[in-house]
Design a protein around this motif. Structure first.
Motif, mmCIF file in Angstrom:
data_model
loop_
_atom_site.group_PDB
_atom_site.id
_atom_site.type_symbol
_atom_site.label_atom_id
_atom_site.label_comp_id
_atom_site.label_asym_id
_atom_site.label_seq_id
_atom_site.Cartn_x
_atom_site.Cartn_y
_atom_site.Cartn_z
ATOM 1 N N CYS A 95 0.844 -1.179 0.000
ATOM 2 C CA CYS A 95 0.000 0.000 0.000
ATOM 3 C C CYS A 95 0.888 1.241 0.000
ATOM 4 O O CYS A 95 2.041 1.188 0.437
ATOM 5 C CB CYS A 95 -0.928 0.016 1.205
ATOM 6 N N ALA A 96 0.343 2.322 -0.518
ATOM 7 C CA ALA A 96 1.111 3.550 -0.626
ATOM 8 C C ALA A 96 0.174 4.742 -0.501
ATOM 9 O O ALA A 96 -1.010 4.648 -0.829
ATOM 10 C CB ALA A 96 1.856 3.594 -1.949
ATOM 11 N N ALA A 97 0.729 5.868 -0.059
ATOM 12 C CA ALA A 97 -0.050 7.080 0.154
ATOM 13 C C ALA A 97 0.507 8.233 -0.658
ATOM 14 O O ALA A 97 1.724 8.470 -0.671
ATOM 15 C CB ALA A 97 -0.053 7.444 1.637
ATOM 16 N N GLN A 98 -0.385 8.921 -1.346
ATOM 17 C CA GLN A 98 -0.012 10.069 -2.176
ATOM 18 C C GLN A 98 -0.732 11.302 -1.670
ATOM 19 O O GLN A 98 -1.967 11.298 -1.577
ATOM 20 C CB GLN A 98 -0.398 9.807 -3.636
ATOM 21 N N PRO A 99 -0.019 12.389 -1.384
ATOM 22 C CA PRO A 99 -0.696 13.610 -0.941
ATOM 23 C C PRO A 99 -1.699 14.076 -1.989
ATOM 24 O O PRO A 99 -1.468 13.919 -3.197
ATOM 25 C CB PRO A 99 0.439 14.624 -0.800
ATOM 26 N N VAL A 100 -2.782 14.656 -1.544
ATOM 27 C CA VAL A 100 -3.840 15.085 -2.467
ATOM 28 C C VAL A 100 -3.277 15.990 -3.566
ATOM 29 O O VAL A 100 -3.662 15.888 -4.725
ATOM 30 C CB VAL A 100 -4.955 15.797 -1.687
ATOM 31 N N ARG A 101 -2.362 16.870 -3.195
ATOM 32 C CA ARG A 101 -1.795 17.791 -4.178
ATOM 33 C C ARG A 101 -0.410 17.338 -4.654
ATOM 34 O O ARG A 101 0.319 18.117 -5.251
ATOM 35 C CB ARG A 101 -1.711 19.206 -3.599
ATOM 36 N N GLY A 102 -0.101 16.098 -4.395
ATOM 37 C CA GLY A 102 1.199 15.592 -4.804
ATOM 38 C C GLY A 102 1.138 14.831 -6.113
ATOM 39 O O GLY A 102 0.060 14.524 -6.623
ATOM 40 N N ALA A 103 2.309 14.527 -6.642
ATOM 41 C CA ALA A 103 2.384 13.841 -7.923
ATOM 42 C C ALA A 103 2.942 12.433 -7.795
ATOM 43 O O ALA A 103 3.032 11.721 -8.799
ATOM 44 C CB ALA A 103 3.267 14.639 -8.886
ATOM 45 N N SER A 104 3.289 12.043 -6.599
ATOM 46 C CA SER A 104 3.871 10.713 -6.428
ATOM 47 C C SER A 104 3.453 10.144 -5.076
ATOM 48 O O SER A 104 2.961 10.867 -4.203
ATOM 49 C CB SER A 104 5.393 10.781 -6.516
ATOM 50 N N TYR A 105 3.658 8.857 -4.937
ATOM 51 C CA TYR A 105 3.374 8.191 -3.674
ATOM 52 C C TYR A 105 4.574 8.402 -2.747
ATOM 53 O O TYR A 105 5.660 7.902 -3.014
ATOM 54 C CB TYR A 105 3.096 6.714 -3.908
ATOM 55 N N ASP A 106 4.338 9.111 -1.676
ATOM 56 C CA ASP A 106 5.427 9.481 -0.778
ATOM 57 C C ASP A 106 5.737 8.410 0.258
ATOM 58 O O ASP A 106 6.871 8.320 0.732
ATOM 59 C CB ASP A 106 5.089 10.784 -0.046
ATOM 60 N N TYR A 107 4.727 7.645 0.651
ATOM 61 C CA TYR A 107 4.900 6.693 1.730
ATOM 62 C C TYR A 107 4.445 5.306 1.278
ATOM 63 O O TYR A 107 3.432 5.169 0.593
ATOM 64 C CB TYR A 107 4.104 7.126 2.967
ATOM 65 N N TRP A 108 5.223 4.301 1.731
ATOM 66 C CA TRP A 108 4.962 2.927 1.326
ATOM 67 C C TRP A 108 4.938 2.018 2.541
ATOM 68 O O TRP A 108 5.721 2.194 3.482
ATOM 69 C CB TRP A 108 6.051 2.448 0.357
ATOM 70 N N GLY A 109 4.056 1.024 2.483
ATOM 71 C CA GLY A 109 4.023 0.006 3.509
ATOM 72 C C GLY A 109 5.067 -1.067 3.234
ATOM 73 O O GLY A 109 5.753 -1.048 2.207
ATOM 74 N N GLN A 110 5.163 -2.028 4.134
ATOM 75 C CA GLN A 110 6.215 -3.030 4.055
ATOM 76 C C GLN A 110 5.859 -4.201 3.145
ATOM 77 O O GLN A 110 6.744 -4.974 2.799
ATOM 78 C CB GLN A 110 6.528 -3.581 5.462
ATOM 79 N N GLY A 111 4.625 -4.323 2.745
ATOM 80 C CA GLY A 111 4.233 -5.388 1.853
ATOM 81 C C GLY A 111 3.672 -6.589 2.580
ATOM 82 O O GLY A 111 4.070 -6.891 3.714
ATOM 83 N N THR A 112 2.756 -7.270 1.911
ATOM 84 C CA THR A 112 2.178 -8.498 2.445
ATOM 85 C C THR A 112 2.092 -9.505 1.303
ATOM 86 O O THR A 112 1.688 -9.170 0.192
ATOM 87 C CB THR A 112 0.802 -8.237 3.095
ATOM 88 N N GLN A 113 2.504 -10.721 1.579
ATOM 89 C CA GLN A 113 2.602 -11.748 0.539
ATOM 90 C C GLN A 113 1.239 -12.379 0.272
ATOM 91 O O GLN A 113 0.556 -12.822 1.206
ATOM 92 C CB GLN A 113 3.584 -12.835 0.965
ATOM 93 N N VAL A 114 0.886 -12.443 -0.995
ATOM 94 C CA VAL A 114 -0.303 -13.168 -1.436
ATOM 95 C C VAL A 114 0.159 -14.283 -2.372
ATOM 96 O O VAL A 114 0.834 -14.014 -3.369
ATOM 97 C CB VAL A 114 -1.289 -12.238 -2.164
ATOM 98 N N THR A 115 -0.192 -15.499 -2.048
ATOM 99 C CA THR A 115 0.175 -16.638 -2.867
ATOM 100 C C THR A 115 -1.085 -17.389 -3.264
ATOM 101 O O THR A 115 -1.852 -17.811 -2.397
ATOM 102 C CB THR A 115 1.122 -17.588 -2.120
ATOM 103 N N VAL A 116 -1.282 -17.520 -4.568
ATOM 104 C CA VAL A 116 -2.451 -18.227 -5.092
ATOM 105 C C VAL A 116 -1.983 -19.569 -5.644
ATOM 106 O O VAL A 116 -1.084 -19.608 -6.492
ATOM 107 C CB VAL A 116 -3.160 -17.408 -6.179
ATOM 108 N N SER A 117 -2.584 -20.631 -5.162
ATOM 109 C CA SER A 117 -2.190 -21.973 -5.580
ATOM 110 C C SER A 117 -3.268 -22.608 -6.447
ATOM 111 O O SER A 117 -4.443 -22.231 -6.380
ATOM 112 C CB SER A 117 -1.928 -22.846 -4.355
ATOM 113 N N SER A 118 -2.844 -23.579 -7.235
ATOM 114 C CA SER A 118 -3.799 -24.253 -8.129
ATOM 115 C C SER A 118 -4.503 -25.398 -7.430
ATOM 116 O O SER A 118 -4.128 -25.814 -6.349
ATOM 117 C CB SER A 118 -3.057 -24.776 -9.354
#
Length: 118
Positions: A95-118
């Protein structure tokens, strides 16, 4: 500022997961929020985004109709509901956060793994 993502896991193809990302240290409603993912051996890619009010949402073509992004400003949390998961959805989701008046995502989360198996 911290973005804490959670909700990832192992799921069978066709199943569902809901990711959450809770923010602290910022005025949550001053930011648009986005979800991105990085699959093994691939570049990070955009998945979905939501405006500060929740009134506008955007999706990558690959997830449109299957994923839903939403937010609860009272809880400083953004969600990604993922349905009809496919093997190709396997990735680390950020996940990431972009200021309303900004042009880029300034802050990022650490990530969470999603694994889809057959």
């Amino acid at each position: 500022v911290q973005l804490q993502a959670s909700g990832g896991g192992l799921v069978q193809a066709g199943g569902s997961l809901r990711l959450s990302c809770t923010a602290s240290g910022l005025v949550f409603s001053d930011y648009a929020l986005g979800w991105f993912r990085r699959a093994p051996g691939k570049e990070r890619e955009f998945v979905a985004a939501i405006s500060w009010s929740g009134g506008s949402t955007y999706y990558a073509d690959s997830v449109k109709g299957r994923f839903t992004i939403s937010r609860d400003n009272a809880k400083n949390t953004v969600y990604l509901q993922m349905n009809s998961l496919k093997l190709g959805d396997t990735a680390v989701y950020y996940c990431a956060a972009q200021p309303v008046r900004g042009a880029s995502y300034d802050y990022w989360g650490q990530g969470t793994q999603v694994t889809v198996s057959s």
